[in-house]
Design an enzyme around this catalytic site. Sequence first.
Site, short mmCIF file in Angstrom:
data_model
loop_
_atom_site.label_atom_id
_atom_site.label_comp_id
_atom_site.label_asym_id
_atom_site.label_seq_id
_atom_site.Cartn_x
_atom_site.Cartn_y
_atom_site.Cartn_z
N GLN A 59 5.21 57.45 61.44
CA GLN A 59 3.82 57.35 61.83
C GLN A 59 3.18 58.73 61.97
OE1 GLN A 59 2.72 53.80 64.26
NE2 GLN A 59 4.82 54.09 65.04
N HIS A 60 3.46 59.58 60.97
CA HIS A 60 2.87 60.90 60.92
C HIS A 60 2.97 61.43 59.49
CE1 HIS A 60 7.16 61.97 61.37
NE2 HIS A 60 6.85 63.01 60.63
N ALA A 61 2.31 62.54 59.26
CA ALA A 61 2.46 63.31 58.02
C ALA A 61 2.76 64.75 58.44
CB ALA A 61 1.17 63.26 57.19
#
Length: 145
Positions: A59-61
């Site tokens: 749930q991130h980049a």
Amino acid sequence: MAALTILPLSATPYLLQFAPVGSDAIGYIASTQYARDIPFGIRRVFWTYGTPQQVLRGQHANKATEEVLVALTGRITVETDTGRGTETFVLDSPTKGVYIPAMCWTTLHLAEGTVGLCLASTDFDEADYIRDYEVFKRMVTHLAM
């Protein structure tokens, strides 16, 4: 601490195959030594385990970090979003990995008992993380211009 360089939006996620060496009689080894497709030098290695099945990981980049993710045991469903398209990969063998480029939003669904291994191109730096999906979408749109 050096300033982060945001990598261009040209790379896309893709599946890697690691050739197993061995036999049913003695067991197997799968190694990046045989995977000529890892497109970066490995700077950091980490693993996840004990993740409750209902918990989403990722749930991130990352702005600059490239990664290769492998399910050593169990199963990981990897949802990727580059801002130019989405793709889902299923890692259910230690002979498969997924390349995750910089500026790619990922969401990971781990089955119970899964151990996931990540090979990363950079050391950990919290400033490298984009943890808000709306911010990620704005950054990708801006970089694409």
